[in-house]
Design an enzyme around this catalytic site. Structure first.
Site, PDB file in Angstrom:
ATOM      1  CG  HIS A   1      -9.103  -0.608   0.439  1.00 29.43           C
ATOM      2  ND1 HIS A   1      -8.373  -0.665   1.608  1.00 29.43           N
ATOM      3  CD2 HIS A   1     -10.413  -0.728   0.810  1.00 29.43           C
ATOM      4  CE1 HIS A   1      -9.198  -0.805   2.636  1.00 29.43           C
ATOM      5  NE2 HIS A   1     -10.431  -0.837   2.178  1.00 29.43           N
TER       6      HIS A   1
ATOM      7  CG  HIS B   1      -3.800  -1.970  -1.070  1.00 32.82           C
ATOM      8  ND1 HIS B   1      -4.830  -2.878  -1.145  1.00 32.82           N
ATOM      9  CD2 HIS B   1      -4.156  -1.083  -0.108  1.00 32.82           C
ATOM     10  CE1 HIS B   1      -5.766  -2.571  -0.257  1.00 32.82           C
ATOM     11  NE2 HIS B   1      -5.381  -1.466   0.377  1.00 32.82           N
TER      12      HIS B   1
ATOM     13  CG  MET C   1     -10.731  -2.965   6.709  1.00 28.01           C
ATOM     14  SD  MET C   1      -9.355  -2.403   5.679  1.00 28.01           S
ATOM     15  CE  MET C   1      -8.300  -1.539   6.844  1.00 28.01           C
TER      16      MET C   1
ATOM     17  CG  MET D   1      -8.582   6.644   2.546  1.00 28.38           C
ATOM     18  SD  MET D   1      -7.634   6.840   4.069  1.00 28.38           S
ATOM     19  CE  MET D   1      -6.751   5.278   4.082  1.00 28.38           C
TER      20      MET D   1
ATOM     21  CG  ASP E   1      -5.608  -2.926   4.091  1.00 26.90           C
ATOM     22  OD1 ASP E   1      -4.532  -2.527   4.548  1.00 26.90           O
ATOM     23  OD2 ASP E   1      -6.324  -2.259   3.317  1.00 26.90           O
TER      24      ASP E   1
ATOM     25  CG  MET F   1     -11.251   2.587   2.859  1.00 26.17           C
ATOM     26  SD  MET F   1      -9.634   2.675   3.608  1.00 26.17           S
ATOM     27  CE  MET F   1      -8.632   2.599   2.129  1.00 26.17           C
TER      28      MET F   1
ATOM     29  CB  SER G   1      -0.877   0.006   1.245  1.00 24.76           C
ATOM     30  OG  SER G   1      -1.306   1.330   1.512  1.00 24.76           O
TER      31      SER G   1
ATOM     32  CG  ASP H   1      -5.088   2.130   1.190  1.00 24.82           C
ATOM     33  OD1 ASP H   1      -5.973   1.254   1.285  1.00 24.82           O
ATOM     34  OD2 ASP H   1      -3.890   1.932   1.456  1.00 24.82           O
TER      35      ASP H   1
HETATM   36  C1  DX5 Z   1      -5.739   1.595   6.062  1.00 25.37           C
HETATM   37  C2  DX5 Z   1      -5.415   1.153   4.667  1.00 25.37           C
HETATM   38  C3  DX5 Z   1      -4.239   0.272   4.567  1.00 25.37           C
HETATM   39  C4  DX5 Z   1      -2.940   0.831   5.099  1.00 25.37           C
HETATM   40  C5  DX5 Z   1      -2.216  -0.284   5.763  1.00 25.37           C
HETATM   41  O1  DX5 Z   1      -6.982   2.183   6.080  1.00 25.37           O
HETATM   42  O2  DX5 Z   1      -6.514   0.491   4.062  1.00 25.37           O
HETATM   43  O3  DX5 Z   1      -4.078  -0.223   3.242  1.00 25.37           O
HETATM   44  O4  DX5 Z   1      -2.120   1.392   4.134  1.00 25.37           O
HETATM   45  O5  DX5 Z   1      -1.102   0.234   6.353  1.00 25.37           O
HETATM   46  P1  DX5 Z   1      -0.158  -0.589   7.325  1.00 25.37           P
HETATM   47  O6  DX5 Z   1       0.354  -1.765   6.570  1.00 25.37           O
HETATM   48  O7  DX5 Z   1       0.902   0.402   7.662  1.00 25.37           O
HETATM   49  O8  DX5 Z   1      -0.987  -0.981   8.516  1.00 25.37           O
HETATM   50 ZN    ZN Z   2      -6.168  -0.579   2.114  1.00 22.97          ZN
END
Ligand code: DX5
Ligand code: ZN
Length: 217
Positions: free
Chosen positions: A65, A32, A136, A36, A174, A67, A7, A34
């Site tokens: 992903h 990956h 998650m 948001m 994740d 969110m 990610s 993210d």
């Molecule tokens: C959190 C994200 C993850 C995040 C994980 O909301 O969906 O993908 O980047 O980060 P680490 O591996 O640092 O926990």
């Molecule tokens: Zn993620």
């Protein structure tokens, strides 16, 4: 066979191209992303324009992903030729079945993510339609958080359901994944490992990806 999907959440966003090359050099399987929106989660990252630039800058398949609330409104813009998985949150979808069918109609693999407190049972009637379930193991929104221990049981329970029903969706995990817990997570049933901090905090990211792959492959 398990896969690594680093990610970029904790990457240096002014230098993404260089870091994407490091992920490729180390042999990552996906990248990956993210996305948001500051509404579904208390953080804002990036949207369609940045995802398009990333797609143009890397040869890695994208594991996106989402969110965001109402993901159905912008699925098409994220369904790029490089997109492998489009993952929406069950908690963000009023009509999950419809949204999953929309992803498939766009020619993409469909994933559904569950927050730590969401029960697996919400997926009972959609599981046969899914290519991936993302569990998650932290509350979504930020990288570098502590792994929530109850996730272990959830992984085992989902893996059991998968075997009992003879389904072949992948289990993606994740949050809080690192070199120490990866082997046990794999044994518990995880197929796709998202790792943010554990990859991006390394001095040599390509080498860190190789270390992960020596555990996963
Ligand atoms: C959190 C994200 C993850 C995040 C994980 O909301 O969906 O993908 O980047 O980060 P680490 O591996 O640092 O926990
Ligand atoms: Zn993620």
């Amino acid at each position: 066979m398990a896969y690594l999907s680093p990610s970029i959440l904790t990457a240096d966003f002014a230098d993404l191209k260089t870091q994407l090359k490091k992920l490729e050099e180390g042999g990552a399987d996906f990248v990956h992303l993210d996305v948001m929106d500051g509404s579904f989660v208390p953080n804002i990252t990036f949207g369609q324009p940045v995802v398009r630039s990333i797609a143009a800058a890397t040869s890695l398949p994208l594991d996106i992903h989402l969110m965001i609330v109402r993901p159905e409104l912008c699925l098409e813009e994220f369904a790029l030729p490089q997109t492998e998985y489009l993952v929406v949150h069950e908690e963000a979808c009023l009509h999950l079945h419809r949204t999953v069918q929309q992803i498939k109609a766009l020619g993409k693999k469909a994933g559904v993510a569950l927050n730590p407190a969401t029960s697996l049972s919400v997926l009972d009637y959609i599981l046969p339609d899914l290519d991936m379930v993302l569990l998650m193991s932290v509350n979504p929104g930020f990288g570098g958080q502590k792994f929530i221990e109850t996730t272990w049981q959830k992984i085992r329970d989902l893996d059991k359901v998968r075997r009992e029903k003879g389904l072949n969706f992948l289990i993606e995990l994740d949050g809080g994944v690192n070199l120490k817990n990866a082997a046990d997570l794999k044994a518990a049933g995880v197929d796709v490992f998202v790792a943010g901090n554990a990859v991006f905090s390394a001095e040599d990211m390509a080498q860190r990806v190789r270390e992960f792959q020596s555990i996963l492959k």
